[in-house]
Scaffold this active site. Sequence first.
Site, PDB file in Angstrom:
ATOM      1  N   ASN A 112       6.831  -1.519  15.142  1.00  0.00           N
ATOM      2  CA  ASN A 112       6.995  -2.369  13.832  1.00  0.00           C
ATOM      3  C   ASN A 112       6.921  -3.597  14.385  1.00  0.00           C
ATOM      4  OD1 ASN A 112       9.586  -2.190  11.316  1.00  0.00           O
ATOM      5  ND2 ASN A 112       7.261  -2.919  11.312  1.00  0.00           N
ATOM      6  N   ASN A 166       8.991 -10.158   4.521  1.00  0.00           N
ATOM      7  CA  ASN A 166       7.682  -9.419   4.719  1.00  0.00           C
ATOM      8  C   ASN A 166       6.363 -10.240   4.810  1.00  0.00           C
ATOM      9  OD1 ASN A 166       9.212  -6.879   4.849  1.00  0.00           O
ATOM     10  ND2 ASN A 166       9.652  -7.050   2.474  1.00  0.00           N
ATOM     11  N   CYS A 175      16.236  -4.279   7.558  1.00  0.00           N
ATOM     12  CA  CYS A 175      14.863  -3.696   8.214  1.00  0.00           C
ATOM     13  C   CYS A 175      15.770  -3.526   9.778  1.00  0.00           C
ATOM     14  CB  CYS A 175      13.997  -5.001   8.423  1.00  0.00           C
ATOM     15  SG  CYS A 175      12.773  -4.514   9.202  1.00  0.00           S
ATOM     16  N   ASN A 177      14.373  -2.251  12.576  1.00  0.00           N
ATOM     17  CA  ASN A 177      13.621  -2.764  13.760  1.00  0.00           C
ATOM     18  C   ASN A 177      13.600  -4.330  13.980  1.00  0.00           C
ATOM     19  OD1 ASN A 177      12.712  -0.230  14.607  1.00  0.00           O
ATOM     20  ND2 ASN A 177      11.121   0.003  13.244  1.00  0.00           N
ATOM     21  N   ASN A 279      10.265   2.220  -0.497  1.00  0.00           N
ATOM     22  CA  ASN A 279       9.570   2.512   0.499  1.00  0.00           C
ATOM     23  C   ASN A 279       9.367   3.917   0.599  1.00  0.00           C
ATOM     24  OD1 ASN A 279       9.655  -0.058   2.285  1.00  0.00           O
ATOM     25  ND2 ASN A 279      11.768   0.275   1.796  1.00  0.00           N
ATOM     26  N   GLU A 297       5.255   1.143   3.689  1.00  0.00           N
ATOM     27  CA  GLU A 297       6.433   0.105   3.307  1.00  0.00           C
ATOM     28  C   GLU A 297       6.283  -0.793   2.362  1.00  0.00           C
ATOM     29  OE1 GLU A 297       8.697  -1.849   6.452  1.00  0.00           O
ATOM     30  OE2 GLU A 297       8.090  -0.597   8.005  1.00  0.00           O
ATOM     31  N   CYS A 307       9.315   2.661  11.144  1.00  0.00           N
ATOM     32  CA  CYS A 307      10.432   2.014  10.160  1.00  0.00           C
ATOM     33  C   CYS A 307      11.993   2.499  10.363  1.00  0.00           C
ATOM     34  CB  CYS A 307      10.124   2.354   8.831  1.00  0.00           C
ATOM     35  SG  CYS A 307      11.059   1.877   7.408  1.00  0.00           S
TER      36      CYS A 307
END
Length: 367
Positions: A112, A166, A175, A177, A279, A297, A307
Amino acid sequence: MHQRRPEEPPSTPPPPRGTIGSTRPPSAVRIGDFVYLVGAYQRVRDMRSAGTAAHRVLIFARRAPWVMREARTTGPSACSDHSPCSDGASSLSPHHARSFAMRFRKIHGAGNDFILLSNLGLDYDNDWSKEAERLCARRTGVGADGLVISRLINDSPAVLEVACFNADSSVATMCGNALRCSAWAAHRDHGFQQMSLRMAGVVHEAVVSDESVWVTAEVGAVLPRRLQAVINGRPTWFDSAHTGTEHVVAIVDDVDAIDAVMVGRLVRHHIDLAPLGTNVNFVQSTGQQALKLRTYERGVEAETLSCGSGAVAAVVVATMRGLVARRAVTVHNRAGEPLTVRPHDARPNRTHWVGGPVTHTFEGVLA
């Protein structure tokens, strides 16, 4: 050490032209309205669920997302998002971007990938949503799933404010990651091994080890059989799990047999999930305490290689369905770099750890 300013001054100045000030609960605030924060009216650019119907995550153009948990002084806008206010009401206290080159890291958490800016001062601001759309473009920009802004708030104990935008310019309220990549950079830059990361008003724990970077994710509402869709001719149920952001999860026999983009896009825009969308995750059991995951996503509007919050949602639903036990689970992804999800020792019913590799790909300078 930076001291936090009080959110409300003793008296509230009159709202900007085009607004009528009143006190309203979170459920009454709409996109385009103004909310009084830190001495000025801020215009709501977007909003997300905060895991409960009583709260909202409000998203602004030029400040970090904020969780609205109680009634505040607000005012409806006389302008629309498609017709910005000509009198400057859409950005009441703008911080004009300074013209200097910014160093960035290209970094990914188990596939990611992000553009990470982590050397900005607390007083530097910009329209990061617009920048994210420009910089994340795969053909004309740096290319990434998102833009991450990480700022050091305090160094003892270590606290960072992290915002993730995003690729489509929307704001991610969670998020996993992006948080893991931010923790890796803080360890690299400042030597922190344990720290707190604040994203959209929620505090996450983070631990950096030699092999993995771990962060916490908060689990909210879990709803079985939220919606049904036909996948490869078979009716399939999706359960929903809020892991800091909205997720739905379908348990399937073979994730590789699914057109994750086509089905994911249809479910992401399903009328039962409007207006926020979701998602979309497809999960397959691959053995004892092991899952295989594919995720479409929201905000990237594509399938991503990994994700973090989706991995947590997959484990929560798989545990509810009896596919795995309530202990560490390996979640395989499209990148071939698995994440591990395990319950938090102190809060096993509402908090999970998600951990795995972080890779620093390259550095550069934004002109």
